[in-house]
Scaffold this motif. Structure first.
Motif, PDB file in Angstrom:
ATOM      1  N   LEU A 261     -35.053   6.578 -29.771  1.00 43.63           N
ATOM      2  CA  LEU A 261     -34.803   5.271 -29.162  1.00 43.63           C
ATOM      3  C   LEU A 261     -33.499   4.668 -29.685  1.00 43.63           C
ATOM      4  O   LEU A 261     -32.747   4.035 -28.933  1.00 43.63           O
ATOM      5  CB  LEU A 261     -35.977   4.335 -29.440  1.00 43.63           C
ATOM      6  N   MET A 262     -33.200   4.878 -30.955  1.00 40.76           N
ATOM      7  CA  MET A 262     -31.949   4.391 -31.520  1.00 40.76           C
ATOM      8  C   MET A 262     -30.758   5.063 -30.837  1.00 40.76           C
ATOM      9  O   MET A 262     -29.752   4.425 -30.533  1.00 40.76           O
ATOM     10  CB  MET A 262     -31.929   4.650 -33.031  1.00 40.76           C
ATOM     11  N   ASN A 263     -30.878   6.367 -30.596  1.00 44.12           N
ATOM     12  CA  ASN A 263     -29.828   7.071 -29.844  1.00 44.12           C
ATOM     13  C   ASN A 263     -29.560   6.404 -28.504  1.00 44.12           C
ATOM     14  O   ASN A 263     -28.421   6.370 -28.027  1.00 44.12           O
ATOM     15  CB  ASN A 263     -30.249   8.524 -29.592  1.00 44.12           C
ATOM     16  N   LEU A 264     -30.614   5.913 -27.881  1.00 45.26           N
ATOM     17  CA  LEU A 264     -30.516   5.311 -26.554  1.00 45.26           C
ATOM     18  C   LEU A 264     -30.171   3.824 -26.603  1.00 45.26           C
ATOM     19  O   LEU A 264     -30.112   3.162 -25.567  1.00 45.26           O
ATOM     20  CB  LEU A 264     -31.839   5.511 -25.812  1.00 45.26           C
ATOM     21  N   GLY A 265     -29.940   3.297 -27.804  1.00 50.15           N
ATOM     22  CA  GLY A 265     -29.585   1.891 -27.948  1.00 50.15           C
ATOM     23  C   GLY A 265     -30.762   0.952 -27.808  1.00 50.15           C
ATOM     24  O   GLY A 265     -30.573  -0.231 -27.516  1.00 50.15           O
ATOM     25  N   GLN A 266     -31.982   1.461 -28.042  1.00 49.76           N
ATOM     26  CA  GLN A 266     -33.197   0.670 -27.842  1.00 49.76           C
ATOM     27  C   GLN A 266     -33.891   0.386 -29.172  1.00 49.76           C
ATOM     28  O   GLN A 266     -33.627   1.044 -30.178  1.00 49.76           O
ATOM     29  CB  GLN A 266     -34.155   1.413 -26.903  1.00 49.76           C
ATOM     30  N   GLY A 267     -34.820  -0.560 -29.149  1.00 50.44           N
ATOM     31  CA  GLY A 267     -35.565  -0.918 -30.340  1.00 50.44           C
ATOM     32  C   GLY A 267     -36.659   0.084 -30.658  1.00 50.44           C
ATOM     33  O   GLY A 267     -37.165   0.788 -29.781  1.00 50.44           O
ATOM     34  N   ALA A 268     -37.033   0.164 -31.931  1.00 50.95           N
ATOM     35  CA  ALA A 268     -38.067   1.088 -32.384  1.00 50.95           C
ATOM     36  C   ALA A 268     -39.416   0.748 -31.758  1.00 50.95           C
ATOM     37  O   ALA A 268     -39.720  -0.414 -31.491  1.00 50.95           O
ATOM     38  CB  ALA A 268     -38.171   1.056 -33.902  1.00 50.95           C
ATOM     39  N   LEU A 269     -40.225   1.760 -31.543  1.00 48.88           N
ATOM     40  CA  LEU A 269     -41.577   1.592 -30.997  1.00 48.88           C
ATOM     41  C   LEU A 269     -42.626   1.622 -32.101  1.00 48.88           C
ATOM     42  O   LEU A 269     -43.605   0.878 -32.065  1.00 48.88           O
ATOM     43  CB  LEU A 269     -41.871   2.700 -29.987  1.00 48.88           C
ATOM     44  N   PHE A 270     -42.420   2.468 -33.103  1.00 49.73           N
ATOM     45  CA  PHE A 270     -43.420   2.694 -34.144  1.00 49.73           C
ATOM     46  C   PHE A 270     -42.985   2.022 -35.454  1.00 49.73           C
ATOM     47  O   PHE A 270     -41.786   1.851 -35.702  1.00 49.73           O
ATOM     48  CB  PHE A 270     -43.615   4.193 -34.367  1.00 49.73           C
ATOM     49  N   PRO A 271     -43.942   1.678 -36.315  1.00 47.15           N
ATOM     50  CA  PRO A 271     -43.604   1.024 -37.585  1.00 47.15           C
ATOM     51  C   PRO A 271     -43.077   1.986 -38.641  1.00 47.15           C
ATOM     52  O   PRO A 271     -42.575   1.551 -39.680  1.00 47.15           O
ATOM     53  CB  PRO A 271     -44.934   0.412 -38.032  1.00 47.15           C
ATOM     54  N   ASP A 272     -43.179   3.292 -38.403  1.00 46.44           N
ATOM     55  CA  ASP A 272     -42.826   4.279 -39.418  1.00 46.44           C
ATOM     56  C   ASP A 272     -41.329   4.286 -39.706  1.00 46.44           C
ATOM     57  O   ASP A 272     -40.499   4.266 -38.785  1.00 46.44           O
ATOM     58  CB  ASP A 272     -43.262   5.673 -38.960  1.00 46.44           C
ATOM     59  N   THR A 273     -40.971   4.358 -40.989  1.00 49.73           N
ATOM     60  CA  THR A 273     -39.582   4.431 -41.421  1.00 49.73           C
ATOM     61  C   THR A 273     -39.400   5.658 -42.309  1.00 49.73           C
ATOM     62  O   THR A 273     -40.361   6.396 -42.595  1.00 49.73           O
ATOM     63  CB  THR A 273     -39.175   3.179 -42.206  1.00 49.73           C
ATOM     64  N   ALA A 274     -38.180   5.860 -42.783  1.00 48.51           N
ATOM     65  CA  ALA A 274     -37.902   7.002 -43.655  1.00 48.51           C
ATOM     66  C   ALA A 274     -38.768   6.972 -44.912  1.00 48.51           C
ATOM     67  O   ALA A 274     -39.134   8.024 -45.449  1.00 48.51           O
ATOM     68  CB  ALA A 274     -36.417   7.014 -44.022  1.00 48.51           C
ATOM     69  N   GLU A 275     -39.114   5.764 -45.380  1.00 48.76           N
ATOM     70  CA  GLU A 275     -39.929   5.641 -46.590  1.00 48.76           C
ATOM     71  C   GLU A 275     -41.342   6.199 -46.393  1.00 48.76           C
ATOM     72  O   GLU A 275     -42.026   6.528 -47.363  1.00 48.76           O
ATOM     73  CB  GLU A 275     -40.020   4.177 -47.026  1.00 48.76           C
ATOM     74  N   ASP A 276     -41.776   6.290 -45.146  1.00 44.74           N
ATOM     75  CA  ASP A 276     -43.128   6.779 -44.865  1.00 44.74           C
ATOM     76  C   ASP A 276     -43.191   8.302 -44.728  1.00 44.74           C
ATOM     77  O   ASP A 276     -44.273   8.890 -44.765  1.00 44.74           O
ATOM     78  CB  ASP A 276     -43.659   6.148 -43.574  1.00 44.74           C
TER      79      ASP A 276
END
Length: 318
Positions: A261-276
């Motif tokens: 989604l970031m590639n497409l210029g859009q907001g994240a859908l899921f709460p998961d981040t690199a820390e997870d």
């Protein structure tokens, strides 16, 4: 009267991202024949049978998706280019997707018997979850709008591949199958550029739409991602439940869905981040040079120079 055919002129480049991407991809060029896969045989023999099954079958799934991307995905994108240089970049991407698909066969021929290889491809070509995502993406390539096709391509490159990539990165983090993982790291490096570039081209077209058209396309995009993720959950359970890795793989998938989604210029859908994400797997996504000697083996840094892993800022073209 016949219209004149125009030569591509790299001295007059309308979009500098085309030129920069071409240069990055050609600098990264590699072939699987330079990786000493046979050096992983001792590690392979030490794996339990259920883990050997996972390795073979996730690579079968990746072969299917790379075949789809090389045969149908790039052909659909090339039908709607903004510049002649974009087509040249897509030609490069198309070739490298074929290299990726062929690389898995090199892994199979090194690690698996002919009967095992036949079983892997039979499973790949009939598995309902693999076939669902392949047919879902291909239907968009065949019937979708140009912007929908770019969304499908980015979801494939930056999200759907990663249920398969998890396995070799996990082994790499545990000091096993280093040469197999070397190929996967080279593939991930390519896919990072592919997904970012196609996402950038999507953003150019998306920003030209009226607000109502943008909202309609965004709704379609998120519905597609929900659908693909629901199928990916089932696929992940089928492949990984025997090892206890399933939840970690799903976290990794959600993290990469957000990257798509970031590639497409859009907001994240899921709460998961690199820390997870399992740090062992996340560290494996780094594309630094493997520790090969320069006499008998070739690491990616030795061949191609230093190429950094993608950072979050690399996905922002604003």
């Amino acid at each position: 009267m016949t219209e004149n055919y125009h030569a591509i002129n790299w001295n007059q480049v309308e979009d500098q991202i085309d030129k920069a991407t071409w240069e990055k991809l050609t600098e990264q060029f590699w072939l699987d024949t330079r990786i000493p896969l046979s050096n992983d045989l001792d590690d392979w023999r030490s794996l339990p049978d259920n883990e050997k099954w996972i390795v073979g079958h996730v690579f079968g799934g990746l072969t299917l998706l790379d075949t789809l991307q090389s045969q149908d995905g790039m052909a659909s994108l090339k039908a709607n280019i903004r510049t002649p240089h974009e087509e040249a970049v897509l030609n490069n991407i198309q070739f490298m997707e074929s290299v990726h698909a062929k690389s898995y066969s090199s892994i199979f021929s090194t690690l698996n018997t002919p009967n095992e290889i036949d079983e892997i491809f039979d499973w790949t070509n009939t598995n309902e979850y693999l076939q669902y995502k392949a047919n879902k993406i291909n239907s968009i390539y065949q019937n979708g709008s140009p912007l929908q096709q770019k969304i499908a391509s980015v979801f494939l490159e930056t999200f759907l591949f990663y249920s398969g990539f998890y396995t070799p990165l996990y082994y790499l983090g545990n000091n096993k199958l280093a040469n197999v993982a070397e190929i996967i790291k080279l593939i991930i490096r390519d896919e990072s550029v592919h997904g970012t570039y196609i996402g950038y081209k999507f953003q150019l077209g998306f920003n030209e739409l009226a607000k109502a058209e943008q909202e309609e396309l965004q709704n379609w995009m998120y519905d597609l991602l929900y659908d693909l993720y629901a199928n990916e959950e089932k696929y992940t359970h089928e492949v990984y439940d025997g090892t206890g890795w399933t939840e970690e793989v799903l976290t990794y998938l959600r993290y990469n869905a957000n990257k798509a989604l970031m590639n497409l210029g859009q907001g994240a859908l899921f709460p998961d981040t690199a820390e997870d994400v399992n740090p062992v797997v996340l560290n494996g996504m780094s594309t630094s040079t493997a520790n090969h000697d320069f006499f008998s083996q070739v690491g990616n840094g030795y061949r191609l120079g230093n190429v950094e892993a993608m950072n979050d800022s690399d996905y922002d073209f604003d």
